[in-house]
Structure formats: structure tokens, C-alpha cells
Design an enzyme around this catalytic site. Structure first.
Site, short mmCIF file in Angstrom:
data_model
loop_
_atom_site.label_atom_id
_atom_site.label_comp_id
_atom_site.label_asym_id
_atom_site.label_seq_id
_atom_site.Cartn_x
_atom_site.Cartn_y
_atom_site.Cartn_z
N GLU A 62 53.20 36.66 35.45
CA GLU A 62 52.80 35.41 36.13
C GLU A 62 53.96 35.21 35.31
OE1 GLU A 62 48.33 35.20 34.54
OE2 GLU A 62 49.04 32.63 35.23
N LYS A 68 43.06 45.43 32.80
CA LYS A 68 44.51 45.11 32.88
C LYS A 68 44.49 44.31 30.88
CE LYS A 68 45.45 40.89 35.15
NZ LYS A 68 45.28 40.52 34.42
N ASP A 121 39.77 36.94 33.77
CA ASP A 121 39.50 36.54 32.55
C ASP A 121 39.51 35.70 32.80
OD1 ASP A 121 42.08 36.66 31.52
OD2 ASP A 121 41.69 36.90 29.88
N SER A 122 40.22 34.35 33.89
CA SER A 122 40.21 32.89 34.15
C SER A 122 38.39 33.01 34.16
CB SER A 122 41.09 33.31 35.53
OG SER A 122 40.36 34.24 36.54
N GLU A 182 47.36 41.91 28.25
CA GLU A 182 48.52 41.43 28.32
C GLU A 182 48.91 41.21 27.11
OE1 GLU A 182 46.91 37.07 29.03
OE2 GLU A 182 45.64 37.51 30.06
N ASP A 199 40.12 42.59 33.80
CA ASP A 199 40.78 42.62 32.35
C ASP A 199 39.94 43.03 31.15
OD1 ASP A 199 42.95 40.31 33.31
OD2 ASP A 199 42.40 38.87 33.17
O1 KIV Z 1 42.42 35.88 34.55
C1 KIV Z 1 43.11 36.42 36.14
O2 KIV Z 1 42.61 35.52 37.04
C2 KIV Z 1 44.53 36.55 36.30
C3 KIV Z 1 45.17 36.48 37.38
C4 KIV Z 1 45.35 34.69 37.40
C5 KIV Z 1 46.24 37.61 37.19
O3 KIV Z 1 45.31 37.23 35.08
NA NA Z 2 43.15 37.05 33.14
#
Ligand code: KIV
Ligand code: NA
Length: 264
Positions: free
Chosen positions: A180, A111, A44-45, A113, A83
Site C-alpha cells: 500500500e 491479512k 478493517d477499512s 500488517e 483482515d
Molecule cells: O482495510 C482495507 O480495506 C485494506 C485495503 C485498503 C488494502 O487493507
Molecule cells: Na486493512
């Protein structure tokens, strides 16, 4: 042969480091997977890297589904992790429904969080066939609770709590842990404490795998670069070469080096 969750487990058993990079589209997914990156993360980056937001919070499930489908088309055998965006797994029911969309789009794992509150959610997903990566430490969806992007687990009490949470989430069914921005000694303790493969970013050289945002490791991201980022394009003559150099450096454990690591 395609990388699966079993491949990552074998890497951990053999003590062989594995590499992960983000991708958000088919072209990057193909280049990254053909360079030998073991897993691709649709992070989600993308809310920051592609959309220009100052956090990951605005990213929607539909956007993640779209980018996951794009990545799945370009992928040549890497494990695809996607994510779950902010507040799409706030309840077990929501998590099941929303994870299913990402899996239908081509993800092999989702994934999430958080900490111990995710136990029931992870168990429910896992029992229904959805592999889960639990992301601990600096979890960017919590930036407003943290009051900024800060290294986590720096004092012994916080460190012990993170170890406990990692163990509980693996016991609940998490197949992978991602850490992280945590001090390297803590990441090493968690990596030893859990059977599941542990991926690190800003977590030192002792985790089982490493991940970076692909735009960061190609030196494309404007502004001040985080301590844990290395520009692999600086010493390569192509994007492909830079990604191959990253894969090799992770395997050799020459990346991350001391200068990319938080010691305490
Ligand atoms: O969103 C993302 O790219 C991430 C990584 C930096 C681990 O969660
Ligand atoms: Na992320």
C-alpha cells in the site's frame, strides 16, 4: 469455478493482472463477485467506511467475524480475504486463535500488517492451514508510529528493507503480499523478487493484482480522494457497470494510470 490461491499464482505466472475489491456485506459481495472480481477483501477499512472512525484501530475481531460471515453468504466464487484487526496477532498464540475465528466465518485467507517480526506468526498460521497475505508499506494500523498516512519506502534504504521483508515473509509462508502506497518502481522490484502474487494499492501498475476500497471506487467516500483512487461510477450507469469497468481496467492494465501512481 471458484478462485483459489492457485488461481492467483497462475495469474502471476501468466502475467495476467487480477482484481480485488473490499466488501463488508452480502449484497456487495454478490455484486462484486458476479462482476468477475477475483478476490474480496473484508478490510478493517470498515472501521472508517462503515463505522465512521478516523482510523482502523477500533475495529474488533467480533466485528470482522460478523462482516466476514455476511460476505461469505453473498460471495459467488471469489477468494475471500479477511483482515486481522489491530493487536489480534500480537503473539503467535493470539494469531492462531483469532485467525481460526475468521476462517470459521468463511475467510479463505487472512491479512496481517507488519514487517519481519511476523515471520514466526506467518509460519505458524501457514503450517496449520491458514493462508496469509502480508501487508507492507503504508500499514494503516501503524498510523500512530508513522505520524500520519504517508507513502512508504521512498529512500533507497527503506526500499531495500521492504524488499528484504517481503522475501523473508514469503519464505516464512506468506502466500500473497499486499503493498500500500509505495513508489511504483519499488512495487515492481518486490513483484519481481517474490514468487507469491503481489497486490497493490497506490503501488503502480506493475504489481500482479490491484485492490481498492469499493466505496472509494464508486465515488461514495466523502472528503479529499487519495491520489490512487479512481471513481469508476463517473463513467458507468450502474454500480455493476462501474465494478465491471474496474475489472476490465485492471486486466488491461489501464488502471492504475500515471495520475494514480507515486513515482518516488
Ligand atoms: O482495510 C482495507 O480495506 C485494506 C485495503 C485498503 C488494502 O487493507
Ligand atoms: Na486493512
Amino acid at each position: 469455478m471458484a478462485v483459489t490461491i492457485n488461481t492467483l499464482r497462475e495469474f502471476k505466472e501468466k502475467g495476467e493482472a487480477f482484481s480485488v475489491l473490499t466488501s463488508y456485506d452480502a449484497t456487495f459481495a454478490q455484486v462484486v463477485s458476479e462482476a468477475g472480481v477475483d478476490a474480496i477483501l473484508i478490510g478493517d477499512s470498515l472501521g472508517m467506511v462503515l463505522q465512521g472512525n478516523d482510523s482502523t484501530l477500533p475495529v474488533t475481531l467480533d466485528e470482522m467475524v460478523y462482516h466476514t460471515a455476511c460476505v461469505a453468504k453473498g460471495n459467488k466464487g471469489s477468494l475471500i480475504m479477511a483482515d486481522m484487526p489491530f493487536m489480534t496477532y500480537g503473539t503467535v498464540e493470539a494469531a492462531l486463535e483469532n485467525a481460526a475465528e475468521l476462517m470459521r466465518a468463511g475467510a479463505h485467507m487472512v491479512k496481517l500488517e507488519g514487517t519481519d517480526w511476523m515471520k514466526d506468526t506467518i509460519a505458524a498460521l501457514s503450517e496449520r492451514g491458514v493462508p496469509v497475505c502480508a501487508h507492507l508499506g503504508l500499514t494503516p494500523q501503524f498510523v500512530n508510529k508513522f505520524g500520519g498516512y504517508k507513502v512508504q519506502g521512498r529512500d533507497e534504504k527503506a526500499a531495500e528493507m521492504m524488499i528484504e521483508h517481503a522475501c523473508e515473509l514469503v519464505a516464512a509462508g506468506a502466500d500473497v503480499i499486499l503493498l500500500e502506497c509505495v513508489p511504483a518502481p519499488l512495487a515492481a522490484r518486490i513483484t519481481q523478487a517474490v514468487k507469491a502474487p503481489v497486490i497493490g494499492i497506490g503501488a503502480g501498475a506493475d504489481t500482479d493484482g490491484q485492490v481498492l476500497v469499493v466505496h472509494d471506487m464508486l465515488g461514495l467516500t466523502p472528503g479529499r480522494k487519495p491520489k490512487f483512487v479512481k471513481n469508476f461510477l463517473a463513467e458507468a450507469d450502474s454500480v455493476q457497470g462501474a465494478i465491471e469497468a474496474y475489472v476490465k481496467a485492471v486486466k488491461d492494465r489501464t488502471f492504475p494510470a500515471e495520475e494514480h501512481t507515486f513515482k518516488a
